[in-house]
Design a protein around this motif. Structure first.
Motif, PDB file in Angstrom:
ATOM      1  N   GLY A 268      20.788 100.155 109.912  1.00  0.00           N
ATOM      2  CA  GLY A 268      21.506 101.421 110.054  1.00  0.00           C
ATOM      3  C   GLY A 268      21.592 102.175 108.750  1.00  0.00           C
ATOM      4  O   GLY A 268      21.434 103.404 108.708  1.00  0.00           O
ATOM      5  N   ASN A 269      21.835 101.453 107.667  1.00  0.00           N
ATOM      6  CA  ASN A 269      21.842 102.095 106.354  1.00  0.00           C
ATOM      7  C   ASN A 269      20.445 102.542 105.959  1.00  0.00           C
ATOM      8  O   ASN A 269      20.266 103.635 105.419  1.00  0.00           O
ATOM      9  N   ARG A 270      19.474 101.698 106.228  1.00  0.00           N
ATOM     10  CA  ARG A 270      18.081 102.009 105.881  1.00  0.00           C
ATOM     11  C   ARG A 270      17.639 103.313 106.548  1.00  0.00           C
ATOM     12  O   ARG A 270      16.941 104.137 105.944  1.00  0.00           O
ATOM     13  N   MET A 271      18.047 103.519 107.803  1.00  0.00           N
ATOM     14  CA  MET A 271      17.649 104.710 108.549  1.00  0.00           C
ATOM     15  C   MET A 271      18.638 105.861 108.376  1.00  0.00           C
ATOM     16  O   MET A 271      18.506 106.893 109.035  1.00  0.00           O
ATOM     17  N   ASP A 272      19.628 105.653 107.509  1.00  0.00           N
ATOM     18  CA  ASP A 272      20.624 106.677 107.204  1.00  0.00           C
ATOM     19  C   ASP A 272      21.435 107.094 108.431  1.00  0.00           C
ATOM     20  O   ASP A 272      21.875 108.237 108.553  1.00  0.00           O
ATOM     21  N   LEU A 273      21.645 106.163 109.361  1.00  0.00           N
ATOM     22  CA  LEU A 273      22.364 106.487 110.588  1.00  0.00           C
ATOM     23  C   LEU A 273      23.864 106.644 110.354  1.00  0.00           C
ATOM     24  O   LEU A 273      24.532 107.394 111.067  1.00  0.00           O
ATOM     25  N   TYR A 274      24.398 105.939 109.361  1.00  0.00           N
ATOM     26  CA  TYR A 274      25.834 106.038 109.075  1.00  0.00           C
ATOM     27  C   TYR A 274      26.226 107.445 108.630  1.00  0.00           C
ATOM     28  O   TYR A 274      27.318 107.916 108.935  1.00  0.00           O
TER      29      TYR A 274
END
Length: 214
Positions: free
Chosen positions: A93-99
C-alpha cells in the motif's frame, strides 16, 4: 501399549504457494523500502523499523511451530499466510502510494489487517469446538491489544516527528475503533466457518489419535 500420535493434515498447495510468494514479495519490498524510501513512499514512515518488524512477524509462526509444535501438529499454513498478508499489504500500500492517494485506504487497512491477524490468532490458539463467547473474548483481547501496540509503535517510530501528530489523537481513536470491529468480525467469521465444518485442518488444533500396539 498405546502411543499418542499427532494428526497430520494434507498440505494445502494453493495456500502454501501463496504464503511462500507473499513472504518473498514482502522481503523484496522491504529491501526496496530501506534502500530507496522515497521510491517506496516510506520516507518518514518508519521504513527501517518496518524492515525489522515485518520479516520477524512474517516468520514468527514458522518459528513457533518448529520449536514447539512440529512433533505434534501439521504446519498452520493458513494462519501463517494471514500474518504474512498483513505485513505485505501494508508495505504494498505504501509502495503504490495508496495511503496518500485514497482517503479511506488507511481505515480499510486497520479494519482488514487487524481482522486477519485476529483470525490467525484464533486458529492458532483455540479449538474448533470453542464457543462463540470464548472466540469473541479472544478476538477482543487480541484485537484491542494489537491495535494499541501498533499505535504506540507508529507514534514512536515516525508519527511523533511528523506534522500529522496534531491530528493524531482523533486518528488514533478511529483506528482503534476499526481495529476492534475488524477483530470482532474475524471472530464471527471463524465461528460460522467452524460451525459449518470448515477450516478444521487449517490450524494445528493439537489433536491426537491413539494407536495401539502390542
Amino acid at each position: 501399549m498405546s502411543d499418542v500420535m499427532a494428526v497430520r493434515h494434507p498440505v494445502p498447495e494453493a495456500v502454501r504457494t501463496l504464503d511462500v510468494l507473499a513472504k518473498a514479495a514482502l522481503l523484496l519490498l522491504m529491501f526496496l523500502a530501506v534502500t530507496s524510501p522515497d521510491l517506496g513512499n516510506m520516507q518518514d514512515k518508519g521504513a527501517h523499523a518496518r524492515a525489522i518488524g515485518y520479516p520477524l512477524a512474517a516468520f514468527l509462526v514458522p518459528f513457533i511451530w518448529y520449536v514447539w509444535w512440529r512433533d505434534r501438529a501439521s504446519f498452520p499454513w493458513l494462519a501463517d499466510l494471514l500474518v504474512t498478508v498483513t505485513c505485505f499489504t501494508d508495505t504494498l500500500g505504501n509502495r503504490m502510494d495508496l495511503y496518500d492517494s485514497i482517503s479511506w485506504f488507511d481505515d480499510w487497512m486497520h479494519f482488514m489487517n487487524t481482522g486477519l491477524l485476529t483470525a490467525a490468532a484464533i486458529l492458532l490458539t483455540l479449538h474448533r469446538g470453542a464457543t462463540l463467547g470464548r472466540i469473541l473474548e479472544r478476538s477482543l483481547a487480541f484485537g484491542a491489544t494489537a491495535g494499541i501496540v501498533w499505535e504506540l509503535a507508529e507514534y514512536a517510530t515516525f508519527l511523533s516527528k511528523s506534522t500529522e501528530r496534531r491530528f493524531a489523537y482523533t486518528d488514533t481513536l478511529g483506528d482503534l475503533t476499526l481495529n476492534t470491529l475488524g477483530a470482532v468480525v474475524a471472530g464471527l467469521v471463524i465461528f460460522v466457518l467452524w460451525s459449518r465444518g470448515q477450516l478444521h485442518s487449517s490450524a494445528p488444533q493439537l489433536e491426537h489419535r491413539v494407536s495401539t500396539r502390542i
